[in-house]
Scaffold this motif. Structure first.
Motif, short mmCIF file in Angstrom:
data_model
loop_
_atom_site.label_atom_id
_atom_site.label_comp_id
_atom_site.label_asym_id
_atom_site.label_seq_id
_atom_site.Cartn_x
_atom_site.Cartn_y
_atom_site.Cartn_z
N GLY A 279 0.78 -1.23 0.00
CA GLY A 279 0.00 0.00 0.00
C GLY A 279 0.81 1.27 0.00
O GLY A 279 0.50 2.23 -0.72
N ASP A 280 1.89 1.34 0.82
CA ASP A 280 2.70 2.55 0.88
C ASP A 280 3.36 2.83 -0.46
O ASP A 280 3.43 3.98 -0.91
CB ASP A 280 3.77 2.41 1.97
CG ASP A 280 3.18 2.42 3.36
OD1 ASP A 280 2.03 2.90 3.50
OD2 ASP A 280 3.84 1.93 4.30
N ARG B 140 2.27 1.84 -3.38
CA ARG B 140 1.23 2.23 -4.33
C ARG B 140 0.88 3.71 -4.17
O ARG B 140 0.75 4.44 -5.16
CB ARG B 140 -0.01 1.36 -4.12
CG ARG B 140 -1.20 1.74 -5.00
CD ARG B 140 -2.25 0.67 -4.99
NE ARG B 140 -3.45 1.05 -5.72
CZ ARG B 140 -4.34 0.19 -6.19
NH1 ARG B 140 -4.17 -1.10 -6.01
NH2 ARG B 140 -5.41 0.61 -6.84
N ARG B 141 0.73 4.17 -2.92
CA ARG B 141 0.42 5.58 -2.70
C ARG B 141 1.53 6.48 -3.24
O ARG B 141 1.27 7.52 -3.84
CB ARG B 141 0.21 5.84 -1.20
CG ARG B 141 -1.18 5.47 -0.70
CD ARG B 141 -1.42 5.97 0.70
NE ARG B 141 -0.52 5.32 1.66
CZ ARG B 141 -0.78 4.15 2.23
NH1 ARG B 141 -1.91 3.51 1.94
NH2 ARG B 141 0.06 3.62 3.09
N SER B 142 2.77 6.06 -3.03
CA SER B 142 3.89 6.86 -3.50
C SER B 142 3.88 6.98 -5.02
O SER B 142 4.12 8.07 -5.57
CB SER B 142 5.21 6.21 -3.04
OG SER B 142 6.32 6.95 -3.50
N GLU C 6 0.68 9.15 -6.01
CA GLU C 6 0.64 10.51 -5.47
C GLU C 6 1.86 11.34 -5.87
O GLU C 6 1.84 12.56 -5.76
CB GLU C 6 0.54 10.46 -3.95
CG GLU C 6 -0.80 9.91 -3.46
CD GLU C 6 -0.87 9.81 -1.94
OE1 GLU C 6 0.07 10.31 -1.27
OE2 GLU C 6 -1.84 9.23 -1.43
N THR D 268 -8.64 3.46 -7.54
CA THR D 268 -9.63 4.20 -6.77
C THR D 268 -10.04 5.46 -7.52
O THR D 268 -9.37 5.89 -8.46
CB THR D 268 -9.05 4.60 -5.40
OG1 THR D 268 -7.98 5.54 -5.60
CG2 THR D 268 -8.51 3.38 -4.65
N SER E 41 -9.86 8.48 -6.48
CA SER E 41 -8.86 9.53 -6.30
C SER E 41 -7.65 9.30 -7.20
O SER E 41 -7.08 10.26 -7.74
CB SER E 41 -8.42 9.63 -4.83
OG SER E 41 -7.81 8.42 -4.41
N GLU E 42 -7.25 8.04 -7.39
CA GLU E 42 -6.11 7.74 -8.27
C GLU E 42 -6.44 8.12 -9.71
O GLU E 42 -5.62 8.72 -10.41
CB GLU E 42 -5.75 6.26 -8.18
CG GLU E 42 -5.08 5.88 -6.86
CD GLU E 42 -4.95 4.38 -6.68
OE1 GLU E 42 -4.15 3.97 -5.81
OE2 GLU E 42 -5.65 3.61 -7.38
#
Length: 338
Positions: A101-102, A104-106, A109, A128, A130-131
Motif C-alpha cells: 500500500g505505501d 502504491r500511494r507513492s 501521489e 480508486t 482519487s487515483e
C-alpha cells in the motif's frame, strides 16, 4: 551533427513536415513519411528527445503499473505492451507495486504525477476514484487491463466465464468429482479474480446438477509451489479422491501435476488437470488450459492509449473492451479412468 534542415533538404519537404513525420504528431501522407524516414536514416539523423518533448509537450514515455512482475502473466502483458510501444516510438517506465500500500500511494501521489510520462497503463489494479482523478486532472490518458474501472477505458476478461468453460470441459469428459484450487483472500483485492473464478466453477457444477462440495476447494497463492501443496491435500485423501482438478492458474495446475506424480498417480488416467493462462510451460507439461493471450492484452492496451494520445486517427474504443479466451485441450485431461 546532422540537423533537421539537412533532412528537410534531402527529402524535399519543409522542416515542419520532417518534425511531424518523425514525431508522429500531425498529418503526413504515408509516402512523405517514408521519404522523410529514409532521408533521416541516410543522414544518420536522430530526433532529440529533449527537443521533441519541448515541441510536442510530451516525453514519448508511458508509465506501466503492475502488482507483481515475478509472475508470468504480468510480465507477458508488459512484454506485449513494450513491443507495441516500441513500434509507436514510445519508451516504457515500469512501476512494480510488490511493496504494498505505501508503495502504491507513492507511485500514484508522486511518481506518475510528475511530467515524466504521457499516459498510464494499469495492469490488474482496481484503481480508486482519487487515483483516477489525479491522472485525469493532469490530462494523462489512462487504460486499465483486467477489469472495469469507472470512467476509464479498460480491457476485461470474464473470469467467471473462463472458469466455467474450464469446468464444463471436465464435466463433458464425464468427471463429477471436480476439485478447485483457487486464490486466498489476499489475492482477491483487485477485481476479485479468485472469487469470480470460483463462482464460475460452482456455476458450472450447479448447472450440470451437481452440488458444490466444500472439501474439494483448496486455497493457494497462484504459484507452482502453492498448487503443489494444495493438490497434495486434495489427492492425498484416502476417501472420495477427486478425479479432476481445475486450478485458477496454470502455475497452480503445473504444481498439481507434479503433486500427482509424487503421489504415484498418473495424469490424466488417475486425475485430470486443467488451468488458466496458457503459460509458456503449459505445452511442455501437456496441460489443458484456457488461453487468455496476455501479450495481446498488453498490445491492445497500447493501441487504445495511442488513440487517446493521437485523437482522430482511429475510432475511439468503447469504454470496456472484452478480450478473447480459448479452450486448448492437451494431454492432461481425459475421461475418468482413461
Amino acid at each position: 551533427m546532422v540537423g533537421i534542415d539537412e533532412v528537410a533538404r534531402r527529402a524535399g519537404v519543409s522542416t515542419a513536415t520532417v518534425s511531424r513525420a518523425l514525431s508522429g504528431n500531425g498529418h503526413v501522407s504515408p509516402t512523405t513519411r517514408l521519404k522523410v524516414k529514409a532521408a533521416a536514416l541516410e543522414l544518420g539523423y536522430v530526433v532529440s528527445s529533449n527537443a521533441s518533448s519541448l515541441a510536442s509537450g510530451r516525453m514519448k514515455n508511458i508509465g506501466v503499473v503492475v502488482p507483481f512482475l515475478n509472475r508470468w502473466f504480468f510480465s507477458s502483458v508488459v512484454e506485449g505492451a513494450q513491443k507495441e510501444l516500441l513500434h509507436n516510438g514510445y519508451d516504457l517506465t515500469l512501476y512494480n507495486l510488490t511493496g504494498g500500500g505505501d508503495e502504491r500511494r507513492s507511485v500514484f501521489e508522486h511518481f506518475l504525477l510528475r511530467q515524466r510520462v504521457d499516459a498510464v497503463i494499469a495492469i490488474s489494479l482496481e484503481l480508486t476514484e482519487s487515483e483516477v482523478a489525479r491522472l485525469h486532472a493532469l490530462g494523462k490518458p489512462l487504460v486499465g487491463v483486467g477489469g472495469p474501472i469507472t470512467g476509464v477505458r479498460t480491457l476485461t476478461i470474464d473470469d467467471a466465464a473462463v472458469a466455467r468453460l474450464a469446468t464444463e470441459h471436465l464435466l463433458a469428459l464425464g468427471h463429477t468429482r471436480i476439485a478447485h484450487i483457487g486464490g486466498t483472500k489476499d489475492y482477491d483485492l483487485d477485481f476479485h479474480l479468485p472469487t469470480n473464478r470460483r463462482f464460475g466453477y460452482e456455476a458450472a457444477l450447479e448447472a450440470a446438477g451437481f452440488g458444490v462440495a466444500p472439501e474439494l476447494f483448496q486455497p493457494a497463492d497462484f504459484t507452482i509451489r502453492g498448487g503443489y501443496q494444495a493438490a497434495k491435500q486434495l489427492l492425498g485423501s484416502p476417501h472420495d479422491r477427486p478425479t479432476a482438478i481445475f486450478a485458477a492458474s496454470d502455475e497452480m495446475a503445473i504444481g498439481s501435476i507434479l503433486a500427482a506424480r509424487d503421489l504415484g498417480l498418473i495424469v490424466p488416467r488417475d486425475v485430470s488437470v486443467i488451468g488458466i493462462d496458457d503459460h509458456e510451460l503449459a505445452d511442455f507439461f501437456g496441460l489443458s488450459t484456457i488461453a487468455q493471450f496476455p501479450q495481446g492484452q498488453g498490445a491492445k492496451a497500447v493501441e487504445i492509449l495511442m488513440d487517446q494520445l493521437h485523437p482522430g486517427q482511429h475510432d475511439q474504443a468503447a469504454l470496456n473492451t472484452p478480450m478473447p479466451f480459448e479452450l486448448i485441450v492437451r494431454s492432461s485431461t481425459a475421461r475418468p479412468g482413461d
